[in-house]
Design an enzyme around this catalytic site. Structure first.
Site, PDB file in Angstrom:
ATOM      1  CG  ASP A  31      -1.992   1.304   1.287  1.00 23.88           C
ATOM      2  OD1 ASP A  31      -3.028   0.795   0.875  1.00 23.88           O
ATOM      3  OD2 ASP A  31      -2.171   2.352   1.224  1.00 23.88           O
ATOM      4  CG  ASN A  87     -12.270  -0.660   3.671  1.00 27.28           C
ATOM      5  OD1 ASN A  87     -12.852  -1.426   4.351  1.00 27.28           O
ATOM      6  ND2 ASN A  87     -11.381   0.308   3.443  1.00 27.28           N
ATOM      7  CD  GLU A  95     -10.457   6.316   0.364  1.00 28.90           C
ATOM      8  OE1 GLU A  95      -9.311   6.861   0.138  1.00 28.90           O
ATOM      9  OE2 GLU A  95     -11.056   7.430   1.524  1.00 28.90           O
ATOM     10  CG  HIS A 100      -8.730  -2.900  -2.677  1.00 20.50           C
ATOM     11  ND1 HIS A 100      -8.963  -1.924  -3.088  1.00 20.50           N
ATOM     12  CD2 HIS A 100      -8.343  -1.921  -0.788  1.00 20.50           C
ATOM     13  CE1 HIS A 100      -9.534  -1.055  -2.545  1.00 20.50           C
ATOM     14  NE2 HIS A 100      -8.682  -1.019  -1.621  1.00 20.50           N
ATOM     15  CG  HIS A 102      -7.004  -3.038   2.756  1.00 20.69           C
ATOM     16  ND1 HIS A 102      -5.790  -1.766   2.790  1.00 20.69           N
ATOM     17  CD2 HIS A 102      -8.263  -2.985   2.390  1.00 20.69           C
ATOM     18  CE1 HIS A 102      -6.930  -0.741   2.027  1.00 20.69           C
ATOM     19  NE2 HIS A 102      -8.129  -1.440   2.148  1.00 20.69           N
TER      20      HIS A 102
END
Ligand code: 5GP
Ligand code: ZN
Length: 141
Positions: A31, A87, A95, A100, A102
């Site tokens: 990230d 998310n 966002e 993806h 994490h």
């Protein structure tokens, strides 16, 4: 591929990324704004926005890479644990609209919080409410 998607750009090699795992179907990279050292993102190479957009075979591959990489990320970061999470959709804080997972290394006493804090106020649900929502989920599969 989506032209204005940063993760499509990383997968295509058009945007620099610190890639830690790469196959024909799945790519993982650090990230750019990490929450902890080793914070890693695992993405399908094809542009899919949400978990429900992902074909099942690709979903299996994404989860297999999360399973394989999580201990490697923890070892490299000398972490005590990790949060592994998606998310899924803007309401959940997504966002970048390219799915993806994490992998966020966690450390004893790092001052962070468990994943329970990410949602809003806890609802007050009766036993009947829980029965209804469980039935609704079974019916929606
Ligand atoms: P989201 O809120 O969508 O789940 O998280 C997006 C994540 O992608 C954020 O943690 C952010 O730091 C990371 N990110 C956004 N743009 C880039 C980029 O161009 N390269 C990399 N490596 N990470 C990015
Ligand atoms: Zn994309």
């Amino acid at each position: 591929m989506s032209n204005d998607c940063p993760f499509c750009g990383i997968v295509a090699g058009e945007i620099p990324g610190r890639i830690v795992h790469e196959t024909d179907d799945v790519t993982a990279f650090l990230d750019a704004n990490p929450l902890a050292p080793g914070h890693t993102l695992v993405v399908p190479n094809d542009h899919h926005e949400r978990l429900d957009d992902l074909p099942e075979k690709l979903a299996r591959e994404v989860f297999a890479v999360l399973h394989q990489l999580t201990p490697a990320v923890e070892a490299a970061a000398d972490a005590d644990g990790s949060n592994v999470a998606f998310n899924n959709g803007s309401a959940a804080g997504q966002e970048v609209p390219h799915l993806h997972g994490h992998i966020i290394p966690r450390f004893d006493d790092d001052g962070g919080a468990p994943i329970h804090v990410v949602a809003g106020d806890r609802p007050e649900l009766t036993e009947d409410d829980l029965d209804v929502i469980a039935e609704d989920i079974r019916n929606a599969r």
